[in-house]
Motif scaffolding. Structure first.
Motif, PDB file in Angstrom:
ATOM      1  N   THR A 120       0.814  -1.210   0.000  1.00  0.00           N
ATOM      2  CA  THR A 120       0.000   0.000   0.000  1.00  0.00           C
ATOM      3  C   THR A 120       0.851   1.265   0.000  1.00  0.00           C
ATOM      4  N   GLU A 121       2.148   1.140  -0.198  1.00  0.00           N
ATOM      5  CA  GLU A 121       2.996   2.329  -0.265  1.00  0.00           C
ATOM      6  C   GLU A 121       2.577   3.194  -1.453  1.00  0.00           C
ATOM      7  N   PRO A 122       2.452   4.507  -1.252  1.00  0.00           N
ATOM      8  CA  PRO A 122       1.965   5.353  -2.339  1.00  0.00           C
ATOM      9  C   PRO A 122       3.034   5.666  -3.385  1.00  0.00           C
ATOM     10  N   VAL A 123       2.578   5.757  -4.615  1.00  0.00           N
ATOM     11  CA  VAL A 123       3.409   6.050  -5.776  1.00  0.00           C
ATOM     12  C   VAL A 123       2.719   7.182  -6.535  1.00  0.00           C
ATOM     13  N   THR A 124       3.488   8.162  -6.982  1.00  0.00           N
ATOM     14  CA  THR A 124       2.868   9.240  -7.755  1.00  0.00           C
ATOM     15  C   THR A 124       3.303   9.181  -9.214  1.00  0.00           C
ATOM     16  N   LEU A 125       2.323   9.214 -10.108  1.00  0.00           N
ATOM     17  CA  LEU A 125       2.578   9.240 -11.550  1.00  0.00           C
ATOM     18  C   LEU A 125       2.279  10.636 -12.078  1.00  0.00           C
ATOM     19  N   TYR A 126       3.194  11.169 -12.895  1.00  0.00           N
ATOM     20  CA  TYR A 126       2.986  12.446 -13.573  1.00  0.00           C
ATOM     21  C   TYR A 126       2.947  12.160 -15.060  1.00  0.00           C
ATOM     22  N   LEU A 127       1.898  12.634 -15.719  1.00  0.00           N
ATOM     23  CA  LEU A 127       1.709  12.255 -17.119  1.00  0.00           C
ATOM     24  C   LEU A 127       1.414  13.474 -17.990  1.00  0.00           C
ATOM     25  N   GLU A 128       2.115  13.587 -19.128  1.00  0.00           N
ATOM     26  CA  GLU A 128       1.776  14.553 -20.180  1.00  0.00           C
ATOM     27  C   GLU A 128       1.735  13.775 -21.494  1.00  0.00           C
ATOM     28  N   THR A 129       0.850  14.188 -22.378  1.00  0.00           N
ATOM     29  CA  THR A 129       0.673  13.438 -23.625  1.00  0.00           C
ATOM     30  C   THR A 129       1.983  13.297 -24.409  1.00  0.00           C
ATOM     31  N   ASP A 130       2.331  12.052 -24.669  1.00  0.00           N
ATOM     32  CA  ASP A 130       3.525  11.706 -25.447  1.00  0.00           C
ATOM     33  C   ASP A 130       4.824  12.302 -24.902  1.00  0.00           C
ATOM     34  N   ARG A 131       4.845  12.576 -23.619  1.00  0.00           N
ATOM     35  CA  ARG A 131       6.085  13.001 -22.952  1.00  0.00           C
ATOM     36  C   ARG A 131       6.501  11.893 -21.983  1.00  0.00           C
ATOM     37  N   PRO A 132       7.721  11.954 -21.470  1.00  0.00           N
ATOM     38  CA  PRO A 132       8.132  10.920 -20.509  1.00  0.00           C
ATOM     39  C   PRO A 132       7.207  10.871 -19.291  1.00  0.00           C
ATOM     40  N   LEU A 133       6.989   9.681 -18.820  1.00  0.00           N
ATOM     41  CA  LEU A 133       6.291   9.482 -17.557  1.00  0.00           C
ATOM     42  C   LEU A 133       7.262   9.818 -16.426  1.00  0.00           C
ATOM     43  N   LYS A 134       6.771  10.544 -15.442  1.00  0.00           N
ATOM     44  CA  LYS A 134       7.556  10.722 -14.219  1.00  0.00           C
ATOM     45  C   LYS A 134       6.840   9.938 -13.125  1.00  0.00           C
ATOM     46  N   GLY A 180      12.807   6.031   3.599  1.00  0.00           N
ATOM     47  CA  GLY A 180      13.357   7.363   3.826  1.00  0.00           C
ATOM     48  C   GLY A 180      14.054   7.954   2.616  1.00  0.00           C
ATOM     49  N   ALA A 181      14.292   7.138   1.596  1.00  0.00           N
ATOM     50  CA  ALA A 181      14.899   7.628   0.356  1.00  0.00           C
ATOM     51  C   ALA A 181      13.791   8.065  -0.599  1.00  0.00           C
ATOM     52  N   LEU A 182      14.159   8.933  -1.552  1.00  0.00           N
ATOM     53  CA  LEU A 182      13.210   9.300  -2.602  1.00  0.00           C
ATOM     54  C   LEU A 182      13.701   8.705  -3.918  1.00  0.00           C
ATOM     55  N   ALA A 183      12.834   7.917  -4.555  1.00  0.00           N
ATOM     56  CA  ALA A 183      13.172   7.344  -5.859  1.00  0.00           C
ATOM     57  C   ALA A 183      12.284   8.014  -6.894  1.00  0.00           C
ATOM     58  N   LYS A 184      12.934   8.645  -7.871  1.00  0.00           N
ATOM     59  CA  LYS A 184      12.198   9.383  -8.900  1.00  0.00           C
ATOM     60  C   LYS A 184      12.649   8.816 -10.245  1.00  0.00           C
ATOM     61  N   TYR A 185      11.709   8.578 -11.127  1.00  0.00           N
ATOM     62  CA  TYR A 185      12.040   7.966 -12.413  1.00  0.00           C
ATOM     63  C   TYR A 185      11.428   8.746 -13.563  1.00  0.00           C
ATOM     64  N   TYR A 186      12.108   8.716 -14.696  1.00  0.00           N
ATOM     65  CA  TYR A 186      11.525   9.189 -15.948  1.00  0.00           C
ATOM     66  C   TYR A 186      11.570   8.035 -16.932  1.00  0.00           C
ATOM     67  N   LEU A 187      10.488   7.849 -17.653  1.00  0.00           N
ATOM     68  CA  LEU A 187      10.432   6.753 -18.613  1.00  0.00           C
ATOM     69  C   LEU A 187       9.940   7.300 -19.949  1.00  0.00           C
ATOM     70  N   ALA A 188      10.758   7.091 -20.992  1.00  0.00           N
ATOM     71  CA  ALA A 188      10.421   7.630 -22.317  1.00  0.00           C
ATOM     72  C   ALA A 188       9.156   6.979 -22.862  1.00  0.00           C
ATOM     73  N   PRO A 189       8.309   7.775 -23.513  1.00  0.00           N
ATOM     74  CA  PRO A 189       7.086   7.211 -24.082  1.00  0.00           C
ATOM     75  C   PRO A 189       7.409   6.496 -25.386  1.00  0.00           C
ATOM     76  N   ARG A 190       6.500   5.668 -25.789  1.00  0.00           N
ATOM     77  CA  ARG A 190       6.612   5.038 -27.087  1.00  0.00           C
ATOM     78  C   ARG A 190       5.665   5.813 -27.987  1.00  0.00           C
ATOM     79  N   ILE A 191       6.246   6.479 -28.978  1.00  0.00           N
ATOM     80  CA  ILE A 191       5.402   7.272 -29.869  1.00  0.00           C
ATOM     81  C   ILE A 191       4.821   6.346 -30.926  1.00  0.00           C
ATOM     82  N   GLU A 192       3.497   6.273 -30.941  1.00  0.00           N
ATOM     83  CA  GLU A 192       2.857   5.390 -31.911  1.00  0.00           C
ATOM     84  C   GLU A 192       2.618   6.123 -33.218  1.00  0.00           C
ATOM     85  N   THR A 193       3.196   5.595 -34.284  1.00  0.00           N
ATOM     86  CA  THR A 193       2.977   6.181 -35.605  1.00  0.00           C
ATOM     87  C   THR A 193       1.999   5.284 -36.330  1.00  0.00           C
ATOM     88  N   GLU A 194       0.927   5.887 -36.764  1.00  0.00           N
ATOM     89  CA  GLU A 194      -0.096   5.050 -37.413  1.00  0.00           C
ATOM     90  C   GLU A 194      -0.249   5.406 -38.877  1.00  0.00           C
TER      91      GLU A 194
END
Lengths: 246, 246, 246
Positions: free
Chosen positions: B211-225, B232-246
């Motif tokens: 039940t530990e809380p996790v925060t997701l930050y989202l912008e369209t087609d930008r990296p997820l934070k 007691g540590a802070l773990a922060k991540y950025y993950l590149a989006p996969r741009i879908e070309t149709e």
């Protein structure tokens, strides 16, 4: 021959003390009890295992020799359940294992092997340094050491047991002091140090768990002697040292 | 440098937040705390990890850099036991890890690596959409999605978080509504949607449990934070989006 | 078609009774309930599985046929959680599985396969010998027997069930007497004996656990019939005997 042991699970545990080191071997059912003396296939370690007659609920034997595929023997023994007793009998060239509990009776018959007896004699070494400690203290030491190397150097002094491990991956030092709660007894004359292969030490210790006491006998650059009781049996091991030439 | 942390097991857990993504990296022991900024080998995700000075029971350091094989570092850390504290010190080109509990003291020395510092700068993205939810809600989502595809599409609206997964194997839709008990906070401006590789998301979340809380930050087609606190540590991540070309 | 079952986990367990034997198959959602009749790929065993309409919380169907990759179906079903219900619907060539619990709703859509229906008709054999016993007594028997051979000989007499296993590795005999606490019922006319492949017996029994009762029907050198209830479903199996030619 007819031997009964009141706990099938306990008997299986005792045989584990042999089976982790030896693939096949000759058990001897002498008048005074069941025993096995064997070396591991690479002849680096020796196990001297004995279950005295008195811990069996029934014991009748006149010097029978049981050549066994110990790995297979162990697998069959593991089929024993908590509330069952086990009886071992011989019938021509087969060993009959009977598990009994409640109304049910299960009988396994497995082949006896015609093994040539290896010349395994207990080394006569006088040990003047020994420490008795709980099994898990040694097990933890082995697991720590495996992260660093394939060998461990044990140093026994009047102050306690010291483990030293070194390799390119790093270094480990552990001190188990004489007043550590894991230490039951220590008796050291001149002190001793020697190195041993971790894999064998791990196999030797596989059947010893938790707070059960294990005694280590150490002389400088001589084989390690290690012994513990398991389910009424005595498991005694010798492990050749690794002589470091520098 | 000399850093002590009161729980060896807790420290190991915190470092897991880094180690599931990065094989080797440079920790920096600055005056204000221990930190690491690194990208995974394929440069798709970035971790920004920090343990502030205040959560250590002892903290002395003047800007030291610790290049480490993080996988090996983690293995050594896992040898810590519940009642032990851990101390980190440097000695020439080695890191000394000391586990202490009761009478016993175990000292590992592992090599410090001479790593060239990667250019890892935290992206400056303004996030206007975020959701804070319990770790397991996200973990379950990842496990559901893995049955269908290797990617997951996250859609954040004022109503909640929606996950969409599609492939030849099938389709998955999960709605975590804003009043779902797994949601602690939600703040959405215009809404956002983007797709991400599941394997990285899974590695990022591996250290976050229950039940530990996790925060997701989202912008369209930008990296997820994504960020969470761990021991007691802070773990922060950025993950590149996969741009879908149709 | 729309079927709801109150426990997603229970439904998954019931389908396990099929899935351990059959890779893909046609479920039929008839008016009276959901069913499947299939043979394993090697045609040695047959499963006749049925979930009556009455155990569903909602059941609407007009003779629909659901061709499924059962292995994949099972994986999706396993994603169900304890407090969730499951609903199955069809949509063109897809099966929609919806898990609902609390506020959250998860929807999987998986492909329906266009399978050619195998000709699977329940054998019409008159069985005059049967024994009903707890699942684990049979499971233990299978595990014992696997140590010796790939086949097991079952002998049913008015006194109980006897298992005989023989190979070069050894021999096993187990007697489950009629007054053994594992036996719930026994009804034997002339007695019967036949041999069966252990692997299939094991797959058949994989979903039956603990003290749940299982009924075996035995005729000499005829297929074994085995049935048990699981989560309100009835799982019935036929397993071809191995005719020993000596």
């Amino acid at each position: 021959m007819r031997l009964s042991y009141s706990s099938a699970v306990g008997f299986a545990r005792a045989i584990d003390a042999v089976g982790n080191l030896v693939d096949e071997g000759q058990f001897k059912a002498k008048k005074e009890g069941l025993s096995l003396v064997a070396m591991d296939p690479s002849q680096i370690s020796m196990v001297i295992f004995s279950m005295p007659k008195g811990i069996f609920s029934e014991y009748q034997s006149e010097n029978e020799v049981l050549g066994l595929d110990i790995d297979y023997f162990k697998k069959v023994l593991r089929r024993g359940k908590t509330d069952e007793k086990i009886t071992l009998e011989t019938e021509e060239n087969r060993l009959i294992l009977t598990f009994e509990g409640g109304k049910r009776k299960r009988t396994f018959k497995i082949p006896l092997l015609d093994l040539t007896e290896g010349v395994s004699k207990e080394p006569s070494i006088e040990y003047n340094n020994r420490i008795k400690l709980v099994a898990d203290a040694l097990n933890e030491l082995i697991n720590d050491a495996k992260l660093i190397s394939t060998h461990i150097r044990l140093v026994l002094t009047p102050d306690g047991l010291r483990a030293e491990v070194k390799s390119e991956s790093g270094e480990l030092n552990v001190d188990i002091e004489k007043d550590d709660e894991a230490v039951a007894e220590i008796s050291v004359e001149n002190g001793a140090r020697a190195s041993f292969p971790l894999q064998y030490l791990e196999d030797i210790m596989k059947a010893a768990k938790g707070t059960e006491p294990v005694t280590l006998y150490l002389e400088t650059d001589r084989p390690l002697k290690l012994e513990y009781n398991i389910e009424g049996a005595l498991a005694k091991y010798y492990l050749a040292p690794r002589i470091e030439t520098e």
